[in-house]
Design an enzyme around this catalytic site. Sequence first.
Site, PDB file in Angstrom:
ATOM      1  N   HIS A   1       1.214  -1.355   0.164  1.00  0.00           N
ATOM      2  CA  HIS A   1      -0.320   0.284   0.011  1.00  0.00           C
ATOM      3  C   HIS A   1       1.005   1.468  -0.185  1.00  0.00           C
ATOM      4  O   HIS A   1       1.679   1.639   0.854  1.00  0.00           O
ATOM      5  CB  HIS A   1      -0.822   0.454   0.961  1.00  0.00           C
ATOM      6  CG  HIS A   1      -2.091  -1.229   1.683  1.00  0.00           C
ATOM      7  ND1 HIS A   1      -3.318  -1.181   0.843  1.00  0.00           N
ATOM      8  CD2 HIS A   1      -1.677  -2.248   1.757  1.00  0.00           C
ATOM      9  CE1 HIS A   1      -3.152  -2.412   1.201  1.00  0.00           C
ATOM     10  NE2 HIS A   1      -2.384  -3.390   1.667  1.00  0.00           N
TER      11      HIS A   1
ATOM     12  N   GLU B   1      -6.688 -12.361   6.377  1.00  0.00           N
ATOM     13  CA  GLU B   1      -6.435 -11.911   7.083  1.00  0.00           C
ATOM     14  C   GLU B   1      -6.587 -11.681   8.107  1.00  0.00           C
ATOM     15  O   GLU B   1      -6.425 -12.828   9.485  1.00  0.00           O
ATOM     16  CB  GLU B   1      -6.349 -10.210   6.947  1.00  0.00           C
ATOM     17  CG  GLU B   1      -4.431  -9.729   7.417  1.00  0.00           C
ATOM     18  CD  GLU B   1      -4.579  -8.096   7.136  1.00  0.00           C
ATOM     19  OE1 GLU B   1      -5.427  -7.705   6.611  1.00  0.00           O
ATOM     20  OE2 GLU B   1      -3.620  -7.604   7.559  1.00  0.00           O
TER      21      GLU B   1
ATOM     22  N   HIS C   1      -8.377  -8.230  -0.301  1.00  0.00           N
ATOM     23  CA  HIS C   1      -7.627  -9.042   0.649  1.00  0.00           C
ATOM     24  C   HIS C   1      -8.676  -9.803   1.548  1.00  0.00           C
ATOM     25  O   HIS C   1     -10.109  -9.404   1.173  1.00  0.00           O
ATOM     26  CB  HIS C   1      -7.778  -7.794   1.803  1.00  0.00           C
ATOM     27  CG  HIS C   1      -6.713  -6.581   1.913  1.00  0.00           C
ATOM     28  ND1 HIS C   1      -6.442  -6.095   0.680  1.00  0.00           N
ATOM     29  CD2 HIS C   1      -4.971  -6.427   2.742  1.00  0.00           C
ATOM     30  CE1 HIS C   1      -4.827  -5.253   0.762  1.00  0.00           C
ATOM     31  NE2 HIS C   1      -4.499  -5.494   1.561  1.00  0.00           N
TER      32      HIS C   1
ATOM     33  N   ASP D   1       3.038  -5.081   2.680  1.00  0.00           N
ATOM     34  CA  ASP D   1       2.065  -4.718   3.162  1.00  0.00           C
ATOM     35  C   ASP D   1       2.153  -2.837   2.973  1.00  0.00           C
ATOM     36  O   ASP D   1       2.236  -2.413   2.553  1.00  0.00           O
ATOM     37  CB  ASP D   1       2.004  -5.359   4.184  1.00  0.00           C
ATOM     38  CG  ASP D   1      -0.126  -5.244   4.588  1.00  0.00           C
ATOM     39  OD1 ASP D   1      -0.420  -4.933   3.573  1.00  0.00           O
ATOM     40  OD2 ASP D   1      -0.384  -5.903   5.067  1.00  0.00           O
ATOM     41  N   ASP D   2       2.904  -3.098   4.162  1.00  0.00           N
ATOM     42  CA  ASP D   2       2.495  -1.435   4.884  1.00  0.00           C
ATOM     43  C   ASP D   2       4.616  -1.165   5.675  1.00  0.00           C
ATOM     44  O   ASP D   2       4.129  -1.008   6.701  1.00  0.00           O
ATOM     45  CB  ASP D   2       1.882  -0.738   5.699  1.00  0.00           C
ATOM     46  CG  ASP D   2       0.242  -0.766   5.452  1.00  0.00           C
ATOM     47  OD1 ASP D   2      -0.015  -0.124   4.442  1.00  0.00           O
ATOM     48  OD2 ASP D   2      -0.464  -2.173   5.059  1.00  0.00           O
TER      49      ASP D   2
HETATM   50  N1  HPA Z   1      -5.289  -4.940   5.408  1.00  0.00           N
HETATM   51  C1  HPA Z   1      -5.671  -4.453   5.199  1.00  0.00           C
HETATM   52  N2  HPA Z   1      -5.989  -2.846   5.256  1.00  0.00           N
HETATM   53  C2  HPA Z   1      -5.058  -1.963   4.372  1.00  0.00           C
HETATM   54  C3  HPA Z   1      -4.225  -3.108   5.140  1.00  0.00           C
HETATM   55  C4  HPA Z   1      -3.990  -4.645   5.388  1.00  0.00           C
HETATM   56  O1  HPA Z   1      -2.729  -4.792   5.613  1.00  0.00           O
HETATM   57  N3  HPA Z   1      -2.794  -1.828   4.853  1.00  0.00           N
HETATM   58  C5  HPA Z   1      -3.405  -0.822   4.081  1.00  0.00           C
HETATM   59  N4  HPA Z   1      -5.196  -1.117   3.792  1.00  0.00           N
HETATM   60 ZN    ZN Z   2      -2.247  -4.805   2.157  1.00  0.00          ZN
END
Ligand code: HPA
Ligand code: ZN
Length: 320
Positions: free
Chosen positions: A16, A197, A194, A275-276
Site C-alpha cells: 500500500h 487476514e 484482501h 504490505d505497509d
Molecule cells: N489490511 C487491510 N487493509 C489495509 C492493510 C491491510 O493489511 N494495509 C492498508 N490497508
Molecule cells: Zn494489505
Amino acid sequence: MKNLIQKLPKAELHLHIEGTLEPKLMFRLAKKNKIKIPFKTVAEVKEAYNFNSLQSFLDIYYAGATVLIKEQDFFELTWEYLLTCKEQNIVHTEIMFDPQTHTSRGVKFETVINGISRALEKAKNELEISSFLIMSFLRHLSQKEAFETLKEAEPFKNKIIAVGLDSSELGNPPSKFKEVFEEAKKQSYKLVAHAGEEGDASYIWEAINLLHVDRIDHGIRCDEDEKLLEYLKQNKIPLTVCPLSNTKLKAVKSMKNHNILKLLKKGLHVMVNSDDPAYFGGYLNENYEALVKDLNMNEDELKKLIQNSFDASFLEGKIS
Ligand code: HPA
Ligand code: ZN
C-alpha cells in the site's frame, strides 16, 4: 542468506503506497501543508505503532495519510518507496492505492493518481523498475461508494491494471462488493482482494466464488479449511503473504508461528510482501530476513518464493 536476499532480483505484489509513509516525510508534509497530526516526535510515532489488531493500525494509517494533499506529496511518497526498491533490488512492484482515503478529504482523484504515476514513470526510466497500479476500494465504505470510485477512475483506466479491496475486514465480507467487482471485470481490470487476514476461510471462498479474484491478498487463514487448501493448490491461486504485517497486527502470535513455509511446502502459490513497510518495521528484504531468522528458511525456499512472486505478477511473462 542476507547477501543472497539482497542480491536476487525480486518482485513485490502487495504494497500500500500510503503504508510507505515514513515518519520523517509525515512530519515534513504536515508542516508544509499545515495539517495537525497526533504526534510531536518520531519517538511518539514509533510508540503509537504498537498495534494489537488490523483496526488499531488502520486508525493510525488513515491519520498519517491526512498529510498528503498536493500532487507533489504523492510523487515524493512514491519516489521514496521506489528508491528503497532500488536499494533492495526490487525490479517489479504492483502498488495499491486507496483513492477514497484522499477523495473523502477533498483531494482530487487526479491529484493522487498523477503524483503516483509520475514517480512510477520516472522509476521506469531512471531506476529500471517496472510497476503496475492497483486501485483498492475501502471495504468499510459502501458498494455504492466503490462504484463512484470506479467511475472516477475511468479517465485514468490506462494507468490502473487491477482493482482491490482493503481496510477493515471483519464484518465487511467480499460479498458486499460482488456487483462492483463484476463491473470492474467487465471493464477488463484484473481483480484482487484482501481476504483471510483477520477474516476466516469463508472470506477467501467468497473472494474466489463471488468476486472471481486473480489473487488473494494475505489469505493466511486458508489453513483452517482442508478443502480450501486443496482448491487453492489445484487452481494455483496466489496468496500475497505479508509476514511482518501479520506479526505486527497479531494475525499470528509470532513469526515462529507463521504458516508461510508450511503453505509453500504444501504446494500453495505463496510469496512474500511488505504490505505497509513504514508501519511494520521493514521492507521486502527485512520480511525475507525474518523468515530466515525465525523459520530457518533455506535457499531453495527463498528462490521458490521469489519465483512465485514473478509468476503471480500481472507481467504474465512480459518480462522478469
Ligand atoms: N489490511 C487491510 N487493509 C489495509 C492493510 C491491510 O493489511 N494495509 C492498508 N490497508
Ligand atoms: Zn494489505
